[in-house]
Write a protein that holds these residues in place. Structure first.
Motif, PDB file in Angstrom:
ATOM      1  N   LEU A 236      -7.016 -11.873  -0.185  1.00 38.46           N
ATOM      2  CA  LEU A 236      -5.685 -12.035  -0.782  1.00 38.46           C
ATOM      3  C   LEU A 236      -4.672 -12.451   0.283  1.00 38.46           C
ATOM      4  CD1 LEU A 236      -3.891 -10.118  -3.430  1.00 38.46           C
ATOM      5  CD2 LEU A 236      -2.931  -9.876  -1.166  1.00 38.46           C
ATOM      6  N   ILE A 237      -4.737 -11.814   1.449  1.00 38.16           N
ATOM      7  CA  ILE A 237      -3.824 -12.164   2.543  1.00 38.16           C
ATOM      8  C   ILE A 237      -4.049 -13.612   2.965  1.00 38.16           C
ATOM      9  CG2 ILE A 237      -3.254 -11.701   4.963  1.00 38.16           C
ATOM     10  CD1 ILE A 237      -3.904  -8.720   4.332  1.00 38.16           C
ATOM     11  N   THR A 238      -5.310 -14.009   3.101  1.00 41.95           N
ATOM     12  CA  THR A 238      -5.637 -15.373   3.517  1.00 41.95           C
ATOM     13  C   THR A 238      -5.163 -16.395   2.473  1.00 41.95           C
ATOM     14  OG1 THR A 238      -7.561 -14.576   4.727  1.00 41.95           O
ATOM     15  CG2 THR A 238      -7.522 -16.920   4.181  1.00 41.95           C
ATOM     16  N   GLU A 239      -5.419 -16.100   1.193  1.00 40.75           N
ATOM     17  CA  GLU A 239      -5.107 -17.048   0.121  1.00 40.75           C
ATOM     18  C   GLU A 239      -3.626 -17.062  -0.260  1.00 40.75           C
ATOM     19  OE1 GLU A 239      -7.610 -15.912  -3.146  1.00 40.75           O
ATOM     20  OE2 GLU A 239      -9.453 -16.229  -1.992  1.00 40.75           O
ATOM     21  N   ARG A 240      -3.003 -15.883  -0.270  1.00 41.20           N
ATOM     22  CA  ARG A 240      -1.644 -15.787  -0.822  1.00 41.20           C
ATOM     23  C   ARG A 240      -0.575 -15.393   0.189  1.00 41.20           C
ATOM     24  NH1 ARG A 240      -1.757 -15.328  -6.580  1.00 41.20           N
ATOM     25  NH2 ARG A 240      -3.526 -16.588  -7.215  1.00 41.20           N
ATOM     26  N   GLY A 241      -0.979 -14.851   1.325  1.00 39.30           N
ATOM     27  CA  GLY A 241      -0.010 -14.508   2.354  1.00 39.30           C
ATOM     28  C   GLY A 241       0.400 -13.043   2.358  1.00 39.30           C
ATOM     29  N   LEU A 242       1.165 -12.704   3.397  1.00 39.24           N
ATOM     30  CA  LEU A 242       1.579 -11.316   3.603  1.00 39.24           C
ATOM     31  C   LEU A 242       2.571 -10.826   2.556  1.00 39.24           C
ATOM     32  CD1 LEU A 242       1.897 -11.215   7.494  1.00 39.24           C
ATOM     33  CD2 LEU A 242       0.079 -10.257   6.073  1.00 39.24           C
ATOM     34  N   GLY A 243       3.372 -11.736   1.994  1.00 41.16           N
ATOM     35  CA  GLY A 243       4.345 -11.336   0.972  1.00 41.16           C
ATOM     36  C   GLY A 243       3.675 -10.754  -0.256  1.00 41.16           C
ATOM     37  N   VAL A 244       2.635 -11.413  -0.727  1.00 37.30           N
ATOM     38  CA  VAL A 244       1.894 -10.922  -1.891  1.00 37.30           C
ATOM     39  C   VAL A 244       1.175  -9.629  -1.528  1.00 37.30           C
ATOM     40  CG1 VAL A 244       0.028 -11.433  -3.508  1.00 37.30           C
ATOM     41  CG2 VAL A 244       1.679 -13.204  -2.927  1.00 37.30           C
ATOM     42  N   ALA A 245       0.606  -9.568  -0.330  1.00 42.86           N
ATOM     43  CA  ALA A 245      -0.068  -8.345   0.109  1.00 42.86           C
ATOM     44  C   ALA A 245       0.916  -7.175   0.155  1.00 42.86           C
ATOM     45  CB  ALA A 245      -0.731  -8.562   1.461  1.00 42.86           C
ATOM     46  N   SER A 246       2.131  -7.425   0.615  1.00 43.86           N
ATOM     47  CA  SER A 246       3.155  -6.373   0.650  1.00 43.86           C
ATOM     48  C   SER A 246       3.494  -5.896  -0.754  1.00 43.86           C
ATOM     49  CB  SER A 246       4.422  -6.877   1.347  1.00 43.86           C
ATOM     50  OG  SER A 246       4.164  -7.101   2.705  1.00 43.86           O
ATOM     51  N   ALA A 247       3.561  -6.824  -1.706  1.00 45.57           N
ATOM     52  CA  ALA A 247       3.835  -6.447  -3.091  1.00 45.57           C
ATOM     53  C   ALA A 247       2.718  -5.562  -3.637  1.00 45.57           C
ATOM     54  CB  ALA A 247       4.013  -7.694  -3.953  1.00 45.57           C
ATOM     55  N   VAL A 248       1.481  -5.870  -3.291  1.00 50.85           N
ATOM     56  CA  VAL A 248       0.335  -5.046  -3.715  1.00 50.85           C
ATOM     57  C   VAL A 248       0.463  -3.648  -3.120  1.00 50.85           C
ATOM     58  CG1 VAL A 248      -2.165  -4.742  -3.454  1.00 50.85           C
ATOM     59  CG2 VAL A 248      -1.237  -6.963  -4.141  1.00 50.85           C
ATOM     60  N   LEU A 249       0.819  -3.564  -1.852  1.00 56.94           N
ATOM     61  CA  LEU A 249       0.965  -2.254  -1.209  1.00 56.94           C
ATOM     62  C   LEU A 249       2.091  -1.442  -1.838  1.00 56.94           C
ATOM     63  CD1 LEU A 249       0.433  -3.088   2.559  1.00 56.94           C
ATOM     64  CD2 LEU A 249      -1.209  -2.136   0.934  1.00 56.94           C
ATOM     65  N   ARG A 250       3.195  -2.094  -2.180  1.00 58.86           N
ATOM     66  CA  ARG A 250       4.291  -1.385  -2.841  1.00 58.86           C
ATOM     67  C   ARG A 250       3.845  -0.839  -4.191  1.00 58.86           C
ATOM     68  NH1 ARG A 250       7.324  -5.387  -0.368  1.00 58.86           N
ATOM     69  NH2 ARG A 250       7.352  -6.691  -2.213  1.00 58.86           N
ATOM     70  N   TYR A 251       3.038  -1.629  -4.919  1.00 56.57           N
ATOM     71  CA  TYR A 251       2.516  -1.174  -6.203  1.00 56.57           C
ATOM     72  C   TYR A 251       1.650   0.075  -6.006  1.00 56.57           C
ATOM     73  CZ  TYR A 251      -0.376  -0.899 -10.370  1.00 56.57           C
ATOM     74  OH  TYR A 251      -1.039  -0.444 -11.480  1.00 56.57           O
ATOM     75  N   VAL A 252       0.757   0.031  -5.032  1.00 53.40           N
ATOM     76  CA  VAL A 252      -0.130   1.174  -4.784  1.00 53.40           C
ATOM     77  C   VAL A 252       0.699   2.394  -4.380  1.00 53.40           C
ATOM     78  CG1 VAL A 252      -2.002   2.063  -3.338  1.00 53.40           C
ATOM     79  CG2 VAL A 252      -2.102  -0.279  -4.202  1.00 53.40           C
ATOM     80  N   LEU A 253       1.716   2.183  -3.571  1.00 52.14           N
ATOM     81  CA  LEU A 253       2.563   3.282  -3.128  1.00 52.14           C
ATOM     82  C   LEU A 253       3.334   3.883  -4.295  1.00 52.14           C
ATOM     83  CD1 LEU A 253       3.386   4.774  -0.568  1.00 52.14           C
ATOM     84  CD2 LEU A 253       5.268   3.190  -0.330  1.00 52.14           C
ATOM     85  N   GLU A 254       3.855   3.052  -5.182  1.00 52.54           N
ATOM     86  CA  GLU A 254       4.631   3.538  -6.317  1.00 52.54           C
ATOM     87  C   GLU A 254       3.756   4.184  -7.388  1.00 52.54           C
ATOM     88  OE1 GLU A 254       7.380   0.638  -7.844  1.00 52.54           O
ATOM     89  OE2 GLU A 254       8.114   0.177  -5.840  1.00 52.54           O
ATOM     90  N   MET A 255       2.585   3.640  -7.615  1.00 52.53           N
ATOM     91  CA  MET A 255       1.715   4.158  -8.672  1.00 52.53           C
ATOM     92  C   MET A 255       0.846   5.315  -8.203  1.00 52.53           C
ATOM     93  SD  MET A 255       2.493   2.599 -11.391  1.00 52.53           S
ATOM     94  CE  MET A 255       1.194   3.212 -12.430  1.00 52.53           C
ATOM     95  N   GLY A 256       0.549   5.341  -6.925  1.00 53.86           N
ATOM     96  CA  GLY A 256      -0.337   6.370  -6.397  1.00 53.86           C
ATOM     97  C   GLY A 256       0.293   7.746  -6.430  1.00 53.86           C
TER      98      GLY A 256
END
Length: 168
Positions: free
Chosen positions: A59-79
């Motif tokens: 995901l980082i390679t294909e979409r970049g760090l911005g998208v990866a950061s959004a994924v991490l925020r989702y995991v942090l908020e939902m976890g």
């Protein structure tokens, strides 16, 4: 005549529950997103992220760090928990130390907001008897209060002479 040029959207429903993780396909970003959605109610969503590290790296390679950061925020908020040591290692190794620092700051912010909201609710319930309808000035004071003030007020509330004295 304009019908071919009008946007249309037909919703697609994709039931994730009867499928195993291995049966969920797609490119890295899609697959990781669907897996996180499928496991959103698990006790530790960070485990899902760590178990799918190759997808996260892709995901980082294909979409970049911005998208990866959004994924991490989702995991942090939902976890239900903060990132485990293993998850923090994955974040550091794939995104760098700065991303781990940003994530922790964001997590601290979420925890502070949640704690402040919980304390406001608790404060309101404590004061519901004598002050069933809080005046606007008290709401304003509660909404702008720091966590330290909220904690102090919780301790002092039962013995306070008046709401005005307590919130002064």
């Amino acid at each position: 005549a304009l019908a071919p040029y009008l946007p249309s959207a037909d919703p697609v429903l994709y039931d994730l529950t009867p499928r195993s993780d291995a049966q969920i396909g797609g490119e890295a970003a899609t697959r990781l997103t669907l897996l996180l959605l499928r496991h959103a109610r698990d006790d530790d969503l960070w485990d899902t992220l760590c178990a799918n590290r190759p997808l996260f790296e892709a995901l980082i390679t294909e979409r970049g760090l911005g998208v990866a950061s959004a994924v991490l925020r989702y995991v942090l908020e939902m976890g239900r928990r903060g990132p485990s040591d293993e998850a923090r290692m994955v974040i550091r190794e794939t995104m760098g130390e700065a991303a781990d620092d940003d994530l922790l700051r964001y997590g601290d912010q979420l925890r502070q907001e949640g704690a402040a909201h919980a304390r406001r609710l608790l404060f309101i319930s404590l004061r519901a008897g004598p002050y069933a309808a809080l005046p606007d000035w008290a709401w304003d004071r509660l909404n702008e209060a720091a966590l330290d003030d909220l904690e102090r007020w919780l301790v002092e509330a039962p013995d306070a002479e008046s709401l005005r004295d307590l919130l002064a």
